[in-house]
Design a protein around this motif. Structure first.
Motif, PDB file in Angstrom:
ATOM      1  N   GLU A 383       0.812  -1.218   0.000  1.00 18.44           N
ATOM      2  CA  GLU A 383       0.000   0.000   0.000  1.00 18.44           C
ATOM      3  C   GLU A 383       0.844   1.266   0.000  1.00 18.44           C
ATOM      4  N   SER A 384       2.127   1.161   0.311  1.00 22.24           N
ATOM      5  CA  SER A 384       3.001   2.338   0.366  1.00 22.24           C
ATOM      6  C   SER A 384       3.745   2.581  -0.940  1.00 22.24           C
ATOM      7  N   LEU A 385       3.765   1.609  -1.849  1.00 25.87           N
ATOM      8  CA  LEU A 385       4.545   1.740  -3.084  1.00 25.87           C
ATOM      9  C   LEU A 385       4.155   2.956  -3.932  1.00 25.87           C
ATOM     10  N   PRO A 386       2.855   3.319  -4.066  1.00 31.84           N
ATOM     11  CA  PRO A 386       2.523   4.478  -4.914  1.00 31.84           C
ATOM     12  C   PRO A 386       3.028   5.807  -4.358  1.00 31.84           C
ATOM     13  N   PHE A 387       3.461   5.846  -3.081  1.00 28.65           N
ATOM     14  CA  PHE A 387       3.799   7.128  -2.458  1.00 28.65           C
ATOM     15  C   PHE A 387       5.288   7.292  -2.165  1.00 28.65           C
ATOM     16  N   VAL A 388       6.103   6.308  -2.508  1.00 31.75           N
ATOM     17  CA  VAL A 388       7.499   6.346  -2.063  1.00 31.75           C
ATOM     18  C   VAL A 388       8.294   7.455  -2.732  1.00 31.75           C
ATOM     19  N   PHE A 389       7.835   7.978  -3.887  1.00 34.57           N
ATOM     20  CA  PHE A 389       8.569   9.036  -4.575  1.00 34.57           C
ATOM     21  C   PHE A 389       8.111  10.426  -4.143  1.00 34.57           C
ATOM     22  N   GLU A 390       7.178  10.524  -3.204  1.00 31.64           N
ATOM     23  CA  GLU A 390       6.739  11.823  -2.711  1.00 31.64           C
ATOM     24  C   GLU A 390       7.702  12.333  -1.646  1.00 31.64           C
ATOM     25  N   ARG A 391       7.826  13.650  -1.583  1.00 25.51           N
ATOM     26  CA  ARG A 391       8.766  14.256  -0.628  1.00 25.51           C
ATOM     27  C   ARG A 391       8.311  14.018   0.805  1.00 25.51           C
ATOM     28  N   PHE A 392       9.277  13.673   1.659  1.00 24.02           N
ATOM     29  CA  PHE A 392       9.074  13.476   3.091  1.00 24.02           C
ATOM     30  C   PHE A 392       8.211  12.247   3.418  1.00 24.02           C
ATOM     31  N   TYR A 393       7.904  11.441   2.398  1.00 25.53           N
ATOM     32  CA  TYR A 393       7.114  10.244   2.706  1.00 25.53           C
ATOM     33  C   TYR A 393       8.044   9.169   3.251  1.00 25.53           C
ATOM     34  N   ARG A 394       7.666   8.601   4.402  1.00 27.43           N
ATOM     35  CA  ARG A 394       8.436   7.517   4.990  1.00 27.43           C
ATOM     36  C   ARG A 394       7.474   6.395   5.362  1.00 27.43           C
ATOM     37  N   VAL A 395       7.858   5.170   5.017  1.00 30.99           N
ATOM     38  CA  VAL A 395       7.001   4.025   5.316  1.00 30.99           C
ATOM     39  C   VAL A 395       6.871   3.843   6.819  1.00 30.99           C
ATOM     40  N   ASP A 396       7.988   3.900   7.513  1.00 26.71           N
ATOM     41  CA  ASP A 396       8.012   3.779   8.978  1.00 26.71           C
ATOM     42  C   ASP A 396       8.832   4.945   9.492  1.00 26.71           C
ATOM     43  N   LYS A 397       8.151   5.986   9.964  1.00 30.49           N
ATOM     44  CA  LYS A 397       8.847   7.222  10.314  1.00 30.49           C
ATOM     45  C   LYS A 397       9.857   7.011  11.431  1.00 30.49           C
ATOM     46  N   ALA A 398       9.507   6.243  12.434  1.00 31.42           N
ATOM     47  CA  ALA A 398      10.447   6.033  13.541  1.00 31.42           C
ATOM     48  C   ALA A 398      11.676   5.286  13.060  1.00 31.42           C
ATOM     49  N   ARG A 399      11.462   4.225  12.274  1.00 32.98           N
ATOM     50  CA  ARG A 399      12.584   3.441  11.792  1.00 32.98           C
ATOM     51  C   ARG A 399      13.454   4.264  10.846  1.00 32.98           C
ATOM     52  N   ARG A 401      13.865   7.536  10.820  1.00 33.40           N
ATOM     53  CA  ARG A 401      14.614   8.550  11.542  1.00 33.40           C
ATOM     54  C   ARG A 401      15.847   7.929  12.204  1.00 33.40           C
ATOM     55  N   ASP A 402      15.697   6.725  12.736  1.00 33.40           N
ATOM     56  CA  ASP A 402      16.833   6.066  13.376  1.00 33.40           C
ATOM     57  C   ASP A 402      17.943   5.777  12.370  1.00 33.40           C
ATOM     58  N   SER A 403      17.566   5.478  11.130  1.00 36.88           N
ATOM     59  CA  SER A 403      18.577   5.166  10.125  1.00 36.88           C
ATOM     60  C   SER A 403      19.062   6.393   9.378  1.00 36.88           C
ATOM     61  N   GLY A 404      18.552   7.567   9.741  1.00 32.67           N
ATOM     62  CA  GLY A 404      19.066   8.805   9.148  1.00 32.67           C
ATOM     63  C   GLY A 404      18.317   9.275   7.927  1.00 32.67           C
ATOM     64  N   GLY A 405      17.162   8.717   7.600  1.00 29.86           N
ATOM     65  CA  GLY A 405      16.432   9.119   6.410  1.00 29.86           C
ATOM     66  C   GLY A 405      15.470  10.253   6.669  1.00 29.86           C
ATOM     67  N   PHE A 406      15.203  11.034   5.606  1.00 29.52           N
ATOM     68  CA  PHE A 406      14.271  12.157   5.709  1.00 29.52           C
ATOM     69  C   PHE A 406      13.087  12.001   4.764  1.00 29.52           C
ATOM     70  N   GLY A 407      13.069  10.956   3.962  1.00 30.29           N
ATOM     71  CA  GLY A 407      12.002  10.797   2.974  1.00 30.29           C
ATOM     72  C   GLY A 407      12.199  11.649   1.748  1.00 30.29           C
ATOM     73  N   LEU A 408      13.451  12.081   1.479  1.00 28.16           N
ATOM     74  CA  LEU A 408      13.730  12.926   0.319  1.00 28.16           C
ATOM     75  C   LEU A 408      14.554  12.207  -0.740  1.00 28.16           C
ATOM     76  N   GLY A 409      15.181  11.098  -0.384  1.00 28.86           N
ATOM     77  CA  GLY A 409      16.101  10.440  -1.315  1.00 28.86           C
ATOM     78  C   GLY A 409      15.419   9.990  -2.591  1.00 28.86           C
ATOM     79  N   LEU A 410      14.320   9.249  -2.465  1.00 34.50           N
ATOM     80  CA  LEU A 410      13.637   8.747  -3.658  1.00 34.50           C
ATOM     81  C   LEU A 410      12.976   9.871  -4.454  1.00 34.50           C
ATOM     82  N   SER A 411      12.540  10.938  -3.771  1.00 37.56           N
ATOM     83  CA  SER A 411      11.992  12.089  -4.491  1.00 37.56           C
ATOM     84  C   SER A 411      13.068  12.732  -5.359  1.00 37.56           C
ATOM     85  N   LEU A 412      14.270  12.893  -4.791  1.00 38.88           N
ATOM     86  CA  LEU A 412      15.385  13.438  -5.565  1.00 38.88           C
ATOM     87  C   LEU A 412      15.778  12.479  -6.680  1.00 38.88           C
ATOM     88  N   ALA A 413      15.733  11.168  -6.416  1.00 43.22           N
ATOM     89  CA  ALA A 413      16.056  10.181  -7.445  1.00 43.22           C
ATOM     90  C   ALA A 413      15.070  10.275  -8.607  1.00 43.22           C
TER      91      ALA A 413
END
Length: 457
Positions: A383-399, A401-413
């Protein structure tokens, strides 16, 4: 002057000019035809008179000519500039007709009256060749032409009434959509709320297309405005967390850090880590915001060679297993190498963060050159696949953040892939892994290249 008034004025003036020219053409054509007809009829009558005189040489030609005098006209016989008889003329004709005539037939004006005249040679009683002249007044024709002028002017005046009314209606009809558009934009400017034009389903002309285009533009602006608000909100939220951490540790350092080296070391380490996270976030935001960096420096490159260099850098940097598959044969594409490497680094780093196993980089050329980056990590829910390229979208926000992601990498890609005219496709199964494919366009990227000439391996 408003557009409605300009349309009203110029359309009315144009129709007036057209009707005026048409009326003038009709009048002058009819007048020439009427005068020519009178001259032709007079010519026929004169030929009849000449025949009658020649056929009756014993009779007095004056008696014959008197019987053929046209109404409002005259007949005369001239020889060598001398009248052989007195002018035989209708009693209503009181003008002095000139002795010399410019042509054998035509129209002449005498004392502000027009006359049609014709001449013909005739053998007189003494055997001398004389010139017979017949003339007729054109006052009746002139009166008819004057009536025609009044009729035509009246017709133009009557015709201009519906033309003026219709041009006024046309002006309102043409300018109404423009006025509605202006009023709508004014309301949008004052209220700050997006608004669309009311359109009917039958509006398929240029005005309807303008309204549809405006509504589509409003939809796009509204969507972009919403995304901008969401972007600012998310960016503020992401920046707020590290700033809060830095502020808290700075206060702790100020209170107890001078006396306790452990607290000081902990505070400085946390401040440095959050500063690096903030720096990384700002750098990614700047990459996304730089719309001007779309100028491509295209070159023909061998994909396996570029992938080999990228995989080697990632292995050295993270001490992880990155495996290149299918790089034995050359696959040449036309692309921007720095942007392609940046795209690969983003996808490989993303795969590294969410997978502890090996990462496979597969290159193949089946229909279109394709690069696949496959990991065997935690995967992404369906259910999360259609949204992974949106800015700041994270499948598991807590996880994330712990790994250093902001939800911007795939949007930039996604932005980089669009710039390179490539398609990004993603497939994932939870707890089994994720595969991201970079598919190069056959029309834009793939070029027939001689590898030896290009110096590619």
């Amino acid at each position: 002057m408003k557009l409605k008034q300009k349309i009203h004025l110029w359309s009315s003036l144009l129709m007036l000019v057209i009707l005026g020219v048409l009326t003038a053409v009709i009048y002058f054509s009819f007048s020439e035809l009427a005068f020519d007809t009178e001259v032709s009829q007079l010519q026929t009558e004169l030929e009849t008179v000449v025949t009658a005189v020649n056929d009756n040489p014993a009779d007095d030609p004056v008696d014959i000519l008197r019987g053929y005098v046209p109404a409002d006209g005259l007949v005369r016989a001239v020889s060598g500039g001398t009248k052989l008889i007195r002018d035989i003329q209708d009693p209503d004709v009181t003008v002095q007709f000139p002795a010399a005539l410019p042509e054998n037939a035509g129209i002449i004006e005498v004392e502000e009256s027009r006359f049609a005249y014709v001449t013909a040679p005739i053998i007189w009683t003494d055997g001398e060749v004389a010139e017979l002249v017949m003339a007729q007044s054109l006052d009746e024709v002139s009166a008819n032409l004057q009536s025609l002028r009044f009729v035509l002017l009246a017709a133009v005046a009557v015709a201009m009434i519906p033309i003026i009314l219709s041009s006024a209606v046309l002006g309102r009809l043409v300018t109404k959509p423009v006025t509605d558009l202006t009023n709508t934009m004014t309301r949008i400017q004052k209220s700050g709320q997006f608004e669309k034009l009311p359109l009917t389903e039958t509006a398929k002309d240029e005005i309807g297309e303008m309204g549809s285009t405006f509504n589509e533009m409003m939809e796009l602006l509204e969507e972009n405005y919403r995304k901008q608000e969401e972007f600012v909100s998310n960016a503020s939220h992401e920046l707020k967390t590290p700033l809060t951490v830095i502020s808290s540790y700075a206060k702790l350092l100020q209170r107890q850090g001078m006396e306790d080296p452990a607290i000081a070391e902990e505070s400085l380490a946390a401040i440095r880590m959050e500063t690096e996270r903030m720096n990384s976030l700002i750098e990614q935001l700047l990459h996304i915001a730089r719309r001007s960096e779309t100028q491509l420096e295209l070159a023909n490159v061998n994909l396996p060679e570029v992938l080999g260099q990228t995989v080697k850098v990632m292995q050295t940097s993270f001490n992880r297993e990155f495996r290149l598959i299918g790089g034995q044969q050359a696959i040449v594409v036309k692309t921007d190498v720095p942007k392609l490497k940046q795209l690969l680094y983003i996808l490989l780093d993303n795969a590294r963060k969410y997978s502890s196993d090996r990462i496979e980089v597969i290159v193949k050329n089946e229909g279109a050159p394709t690069i696949q980056i496959r990991d065997f990590g935690i995967g992404i829910p369906k259910e999360s696949l259609p949204f992974v390229f949106e800015r700041f979208y994270r499948v598991d926000k807590a996880r994330s953040r712990d790994s250093g992601g902001f939800g911007l990498g795939l949007s930039l890609a996604k932005q980089l892939a669009d710039a390179l005219h490539a398609e990004l496709e993603i497939e994932s199964i939870e707890n089994m892994g994720t595969t991201v494919s970079i598919v190069f366009s056959g029309d834009f990227n793939v070029q027939p290249v001689n590898l030896k000439q290009e110096g590619l391996r």
